[in-house]
Design an enzyme around this catalytic site. Structure first.
Site, mmCIF file in Angstrom:
data_model
loop_
_atom_site.group_PDB
_atom_site.id
_atom_site.type_symbol
_atom_site.label_atom_id
_atom_site.label_comp_id
_atom_site.label_asym_id
_atom_site.label_seq_id
_atom_site.Cartn_x
_atom_site.Cartn_y
_atom_site.Cartn_z
ATOM 1 N N GLY A 8 0.826 -1.206 0.000
ATOM 2 C CA GLY A 8 0.000 0.000 0.000
ATOM 3 C C GLY A 8 0.859 1.254 0.000
ATOM 4 N N GLY A 11 -0.454 4.891 -1.172
ATOM 5 C CA GLY A 11 -1.556 5.548 -0.473
ATOM 6 C C GLY A 11 -1.102 6.702 0.408
ATOM 7 C CD GLN A 12 -3.939 10.396 4.564
ATOM 8 O OE1 GLN A 12 -4.630 9.475 4.985
ATOM 9 N NE2 GLN A 12 -4.013 11.606 5.057
ATOM 10 C CG ASP A 34 -0.419 0.671 -3.793
ATOM 11 O OD1 ASP A 34 -1.487 0.297 -4.320
ATOM 12 O OD2 ASP A 34 -0.392 1.440 -2.820
ATOM 13 C CB ILE A 35 -2.958 -2.849 -6.897
ATOM 14 C CG1 ILE A 35 -3.884 -2.063 -5.952
ATOM 15 C CG2 ILE A 35 -2.770 -4.266 -6.382
ATOM 16 C CD1 ILE A 35 -5.313 -2.573 -5.933
ATOM 17 C CG ASP A 52 -3.827 -8.168 -5.651
ATOM 18 O OD1 ASP A 52 -4.101 -7.810 -4.476
ATOM 19 O OD2 ASP A 52 -4.696 -8.551 -6.461
ATOM 20 C CE1 TYR A 142 -10.585 1.367 7.321
ATOM 21 C CE2 TYR A 142 -11.330 2.667 9.182
ATOM 22 C CZ TYR A 142 -10.332 2.264 8.333
ATOM 23 O OH TYR A 142 -9.073 2.764 8.506
ATOM 24 C CE LYS A 146 -8.120 -0.554 9.323
ATOM 25 N NZ LYS A 146 -6.832 -1.037 8.773
HETATM 26 N N1 SER Z 1 -9.385 7.933 8.643
HETATM 27 C C1 SER Z 1 -10.112 6.712 8.559
HETATM 28 C C2 SER Z 1 -11.410 6.883 7.918
HETATM 29 O O1 SER Z 1 -11.957 7.970 7.999
HETATM 30 C C3 SER Z 1 -10.336 6.161 9.939
HETATM 31 O O2 SER Z 1 -9.362 5.242 10.242
HETATM 32 O O3 SER Z 1 -11.911 5.986 7.343
#
Ligand code: SER
Length: 316
Positions: A8, A11-12, A34-35, A52, A142, A146
């Site tokens: 990843g 990403g950010q 990353d992909i 991947d 999500y 987690k």
């Molecule tokens: N920043 C993330 C989100 O907003 C939370 O872990 O999905």
């Protein structure tokens, strides 16, 4: 000699973490994957490959071939996006983690970082100064993924000796790579829009306080946790990490100090109930005591840094 795999890396978090790890461990020892294509900086400074994480055999092959000793797995569908594709998001988030844990068990890449989130908490959790151990009934895909991930990480540590380490990140604020599809994304967008248009329409209500952290603090502490003496880690699920708590109206007021003509309006969308189910502030005293978590950015410093860096980036 450490060889580190970052999954990843486009990403950010990944695009900044890779650069920091390369400074510490040497460019050639930090494999960005990353992909999606990486930033120019990542491509120019060391190895990058398309990988991947959902393909277990490829992942295991990569670990053996490059003698990987540590993995940072940052691949995830964020909270807002996950609500649009619940089953797919669950599959992706869980499979990415389970493949990493299994591959760690079967290879020398025993040390794993995988981020958890404030999303593990839910509407029945105490909202202020949320403790490490408390009621946890997340009601987003999500958040459920987690929380399940934290439990699996601890399980692989206790049962198979995988050196799993994790933190519950608050909303992360950065200027290099923008996040995508999260509930805390407003706190990044607002700075970009303030500079571009002088106004911002916020998808959360003005007084929705959430814990946030500037990316430099997040990266520094992530690496600190990974370098900590394992004997000091009393938790093998994920540590609370607080940062600073603020609501949209507070960050808007800070921006106004720099851009007096800045205006903000509010149009809460489907992410409002997600934000309402998360803590407003978090107690991270266990991380501070165990491995020395420390943060340096308050809302003033964060605001001035974001505005300055975005302007620099855009040549304004
Ligand atoms: N920043 C993330 C989100 O907003 C939370 O872990 O999905």
């Amino acid at each position: 000699m450490e060889n580190i795999l970052v999954i990843g890396s486009s990403g950010q978090i990944g695009s900044e973490l890779v650069m920091e790890l390369r400074k510490i461990y040497g460019d050639e020892h930090v494999y960005a994957t990353d992909i999606k294509q990486p930033t120019r900086e990542i491509r120019a400074s060391g190895p990058f490959q398309i990988l991947d994480v959902l393909d277990f055999n490829n992942l295991l092959h990569f670990l053996v071939r490059f003698k990987i000793t540590q993995i940072y797995n940052l691949a995830a569908v964020l909270s807002g996006n996950a609500e649009k594709i619940p089953l797919q998001a669950w599959d992706i988030n869980m499979k990415a983690l389970m493949n990493t844990l299994e591959a760690a068990r079967e290879s020398d890449a025993k040390k794993i970082f995988w981020p958890s989130s404030i999303a593990v908490f839910g509407p029945t959790t105490p909202r202020h100064n949320t403790p490490q151990l408390t009621v946890m009934e997340p009601n987003t895909v999500y958040g459920i993924s987690k929380l399940a991930g934290e439990r699996w990480g601890e399980y692989y540590n206790k049962r198979y000796g995988v050196d799993f380490r994790s933190v519950r990140y608050p909303g992360l604020i950065s200027y290099k790579t923008e996040p995508g599809g999260g509930t805390t994304d407003y706190a990044v967008e607002i700075f970009f829009e303030a500079i571009k248009k002088g106004r911002y329409e916020c998808f959360l209500k003005e007084d929705t306080a959430l814990p946030m952290m500037f990316m430099d603090d997040a990266i520094k502490n992530t690496i600190k946790l990974m370098q900590a003496d394992p004997k000091r880690l009393s938790l093998r699920s994920a540590y609370n990490m607080a940062g600073i708590s603020f609501a949209p109206k507070q960050v808007a007021a800070e921006i106004k100090k720099h851009i007096p003509e800045f205006t903000i309006s509010y149009k809460p969308d489907f992410r409002q109930p997600i934000a309402d189910s998360w803590p407003a502030s978090i107690d991270d005293s266990i991380a501070r005591a165990d491995w020395g978590l420390e943060t340096t950015y308050d809302i003033e410093k964060l605001t001035s840094t974001m505005l300055e860096k975005i302007r620099e980036k855009q040549g304004k």
